[in-house]
Scaffold this active site. Sequence first.
Site, PDB file in Angstrom:
ATOM      1  N   ARG A  20      38.852  40.501  54.493  1.00  7.04           N
ATOM      2  CA  ARG A  20      38.802  39.074  54.505  1.00  7.04           C
ATOM      3  C   ARG A  20      38.077  38.913  52.917  1.00  7.04           C
ATOM      4  NH1 ARG A  20      32.881  38.199  55.140  1.00  7.04           N
ATOM      5  NH2 ARG A  20      33.199  36.067  55.996  1.00  7.04           N
ATOM      6  N   HIS A  37      23.238  40.919  59.569  1.00 12.81           N
ATOM      7  CA  HIS A  37      23.822  39.862  59.574  1.00 12.81           C
ATOM      8  C   HIS A  37      22.744  38.641  59.829  1.00 12.81           C
ATOM      9  CE1 HIS A  37      27.784  41.713  59.681  1.00 12.81           C
ATOM     10  NE2 HIS A  37      28.031  40.797  58.432  1.00 12.81           N
TER      11      HIS A  37
END
Lengths: 354, 318
Positions: free
Chosen positions: A231, A201
Amino acid sequence: MSAQLQINDPKIKPIETFRDDFTYSNSPEAIRRFPFPFHEDKYMYSVNIEPHNVGPAGSVFAPAFDIDEHYLSEIEERRRVLEEDPGRCAVLPHMMEAQWDTLELLMTSLARDYPQHFKLERNGDRWTWENRLLGIKDTFTFDDASTLPYEPFEYITRQVQGDFTLHGQRNNMLYMDGGMVTCQADWSLQFDLGMDFYEWHGPVPKAHEMGIFERALKYLLNLQVGQPVRRLNWTMTVHPRMDTSPENYHKWGIDRSQVTADNVGELAHLRVELQSLFRLPRSNAIIFSIRCYLISLNELVTVPKWARRFHRVHKSLPPELADYKGFSGYQPYVIDFLSQYDDGAPTSPGTQPD
Amino acid sequence: MSHPAHIPVRVANVETVTPFVKTFTFEPRNGATLPRFSAGSHVVVTMPGDERPYRNPYSLMSSPFELDYYQVSVRREDEGRGGSLYMHERVSIGDELDISAPTNMFALHPLARRHLLIAGGIGITPFLAQLHELERMQADYQMHYAFRNQDNAAFHDYLQDHYSDHLHCYESDNGVTLNPARLLADQPLGTHLYVCGPKGLLEAVTDTARRLGWPESCIHYEEFAAPPVGKPFTVELAKSGRSLEVAGSATVLETLEQAGLEPNCLCRGGVCGECETVVLEGDIDHNDHFLSDEVKASNERMMICVSRARSERLVLDL
């Protein structure tokens, strides 16, 4: 109510293309069930994780893994990508247990949610898998990879829409220990393979400082078997191109300079990823499903609420997000185009069409 | 994740293993199926106590390849809060209970070159499942089992029968004790250490490993904190303005649940971190294995499944 009643019965289209002549398009039904990701007239990162496997009837949220009208097209696109670049599927050697976990989860979910298309018969370790959409019927021995034409993870993910990554859990950390990645938004499995959660990330702006990843990791380390979560994420893509990989940047990067005021409605697409995470029971690994949906601006503005809201989201988007997502160059055309459809009227709560 | 799925089970067998330990076999009921699980997992067993339900975590000891039943073993704790006594005295064959889905806080490390397992007493249970897994992996492993005497050596004979090539036993009443320094000083690089048992053993082994320079990532342990019995106190919930009395034998978590609240929680043993709660006022008596010493000293966060108050009241950010 049985699960089958709530799940769409996809009318699978003949094969369309995500490259060259770009024949891909959405039917009106597919537009209505598009997972529009904005619940308000602006956007910022959040740990927007919620339980998966509950959703309105027929929506992309109802099945464990959504199969829709683009099934054959996306499976064919995956086959073509892998033919050119077999490294798009890679699993580290210690993940064999997770490979079988994945195969079991996908087969049992598809057979339960789409019994008209998929069938799984289990007789002890002898399993027979039938995929009527692809004309596949294979009998194999669970836990014996030599009885399948590919390793179990590749075998099953070649038959399911969307990318998948496999994450081993150790040292209170998740690792990128494998994946099938052929329709990604500009990230590379070969580059990220073996990285930990913070490392892969790394490029995301702002979210690190906001503590998003610490909270997300803590949440995911305690993810429970049988309680998947999801999500939505989004970006923009020029043309309905599934494979926007760094490996093929030379083929698609230039597209972004070809957007004009005249063609933006046709060329610019909202790209939404329905990301869902499942704990795998035997390996204690996590499988991450990244199911990609593409919709052109022309298609999107057929839903007036979405047109208004998407205009406002773009206008208020922090510039570094537009940079990171890679569309700052043609964003002015997007905003001008969408402004024609924004009369300033308030938008209703929720993401569904009015 | 605040309300883990419950699996309805029936008690298919109860077996007395030692004067202090019973093994319970659970079969699914109501058409439920038992999920596959990874070795080292535990389940939380819900027992319908008279005043409130007991919910205790127990390691799964049956083979991860066996999906028709699960087995757990429970050591009777006469000084405890009542859960283990309930299992020993009131649970019998045919009874119906609920268990949580398995959760693993004590997994084998898949990249270990060698697995060094150290159990003290009833801490043997998670290793029983792991031994099945290690055999299947054909891994390099050693099982070191320390106990006081044969009355406290649950599954000793079973281990001798199945794992004698890997088994090392230490019976302290016979003067045979485990020497962590000697054992840990002579292990190849890439060895992973796993410890489960009483606090004394756990600390002796993990402290020795750290002193010898073992990397933290190679040290694994599991010790579910049994919530201690303490003095009663008041807990105030800042957001809702509610005030609740925590009895000496109840936890904050249980008190909130009895009041109809549903705080996040998972392991109920101070291990997983799910019930971490911000404390606005009051002195915390920490009993968990999750928060760092720094955070504990800050007096700002607590694990409500096992920790209590030193002060007469605690104000929580709930």
